[in-house]
Design an enzyme around this catalytic site. Structure first.
Site, short mmCIF file in Angstrom:
data_model
loop_
_atom_site.label_atom_id
_atom_site.label_comp_id
_atom_site.label_asym_id
_atom_site.label_seq_id
_atom_site.Cartn_x
_atom_site.Cartn_y
_atom_site.Cartn_z
N HIS A 135 -3.41 10.11 95.81
CA HIS A 135 -2.80 8.76 95.44
C HIS A 135 -1.21 9.86 95.81
O HIS A 135 -0.27 8.71 96.92
CB HIS A 135 -2.17 7.98 94.67
CG HIS A 135 -3.76 7.54 94.76
ND1 HIS A 135 -3.56 5.74 94.87
CD2 HIS A 135 -4.41 7.14 93.14
CE1 HIS A 135 -4.37 5.77 94.14
NE2 HIS A 135 -4.74 6.37 93.86
N ASP B 178 -13.69 7.36 96.11
CA ASP B 178 -12.73 7.12 94.78
C ASP B 178 -11.94 5.57 95.20
O ASP B 178 -12.30 4.53 96.32
CB ASP B 178 -11.80 7.76 94.79
CG ASP B 178 -10.35 7.46 93.47
OD1 ASP B 178 -10.64 7.62 92.58
OD2 ASP B 178 -9.99 6.63 93.30
N HIS C 108 -10.00 3.56 94.44
CA HIS C 108 -8.61 3.56 95.19
C HIS C 108 -8.52 3.27 96.25
O HIS C 108 -9.53 5.09 96.37
CB HIS C 108 -7.92 3.76 94.72
CG HIS C 108 -7.59 3.41 91.90
ND1 HIS C 108 -8.60 4.52 91.41
CD2 HIS C 108 -7.65 2.21 91.35
CE1 HIS C 108 -8.84 3.53 90.33
NE2 HIS C 108 -8.09 3.07 90.50
#
Ligand SMILES: [Zn+2]
Length: 310
Positions: free
Chosen positions: A125, A162, A164
């Site tokens: 992220h 993942d 996300h």
């Protein structure tokens, strides 16, 4: 050819507040399961601390200085709603990155066939200009750049399973046709990006999976979209952002993958790596917040990398 496991001695140096889902127990659960007999053939190394100035390869000038200024002398400081930096976080970030770079060296030099890095904090992220989503530095992105710079890789692929979307990795590479970024993720879900319409310069593939969907939906999407695109890209190095929060037990997400699904996706990626890049894979841990789900997912992934699973 063997599989390398790179572990961090100092994973507890990065401290998050009580009750935060990204906590040191995650890596203890991984240590426990990888201590089982079937993992005895792993080549094991401790992660060296990397020179954090290397993050300039992917982050904006001044990013490291900003993190240093944010770092508290003691205790924990909040960066955004879910992201924290503690007095030891940059020490942990240095071995998070060092693990990936040590794995890259070992795989690129042919010492081992592939490698898994059990590290925290995660990285996918973290964008060019900002840490977010539990992530301080984008380790896998730096490893991709080093594969190019140090080992002459011309085409590096990063597959991110993942649950996300890896907005940071996409942000770093979306204008660079020499790096392929393919992410499968639940949608809608944090961080909100990752629509299949986001294609970068033709080098980004986003596979959006609906909440409550299972491994069958994932396999269909990989077989029809992700794997053909990866094959067409013809990578000469394959990196994996390995998150295990698509597990059915995960508290932060709502997909229903089982251990066999993590083994399946790993094996399919290995098939392509065998055909395209002599099997060279470096995998780095991202998310996974149910202790059991994380441990069994990692075990399935590492068994597949070792060639143990069917
Ligand atoms: Zn995640």
């Amino acid at each position: 050819m063997s599989t390398l496991l790179v572990s961090q001695r100092n994973f507890e140096s990065h401290v998050t507040p009580a009750g935060h889902p990204e906590r040191p127990e995650r890596l203890r659960a991984i240590e426990d399961i990888l201590a089982q007999d079937r993992f005895a053939p792993l080549v094991r190394r401790d992660a060296p601390a990397a020179d954090l100035n290397l993050i300039d390869l992917v982050h904006a000038p001044g990013y490291l200085d900003a993190l240093v200024r944010l770092r508290p002398a003691e205790g924990i400081r909040q960066i955004d709603e879910d992201t924290f930096i503690s007095s030891g976080s940059l020490d942990a970030a240095a071995t998070q990155l060092g693990a990936g770079l040590a794995a890259l060296d070992a795989v690129a030099m042919g010492e081992v066939r592939n490698a898994f890095c059990a590290v925290r904090p995660a990285g996918h992220h973290a964008e060019i200009e900002r840490p977010m989503g539990f992530c301080l530095i984008n380790g896998i992105a730096v490893v991709a750049r080093e594969a190019q710079r140090k080992y002459g890789a011309e085409r590096v692929a990063i597959i991110d399973f993942d649950v996300h979307h890896g907005n940071g990795t996409q942000n770093i590479f979306e204008t660079d046709p020499t790096v392929f970024y393919g992410s499968s993720h639940q949608m809608p879900l944090y961080p909100g990006t990752g629509s299949p319409n986001e294609k970068g310069v033709g080098n980004i593939v986003n596979v959006a999976l609906p909440g409550r969907s299972d491994g069958a939906a994932m396999r269909e999407a990989y077989d029809s979209v992700m794997l053909p695109a990866l094959e067409d890209f013809r990578p000469d190095f394959l990196l994996i952002s390995a998150g295990f929060d698509a597990d059915y037990r995960d508290p932060l997400a709502g997909l229903n993958w089982r251990s066999a699904d993590f083994a399946w996706v790993t094996a399919r990626l290995m098939d392509i790596a065998e055909r395209r890049c002599e099997g060279r894979i470096v995998s780095m841990l991202e998310g996974g917040y149910d202790r059991q789900g994380l441990a069994t997912g990692v075990a399935a992934h590492v068994e597949a990398l070792m060639g143990l699973s069917t």
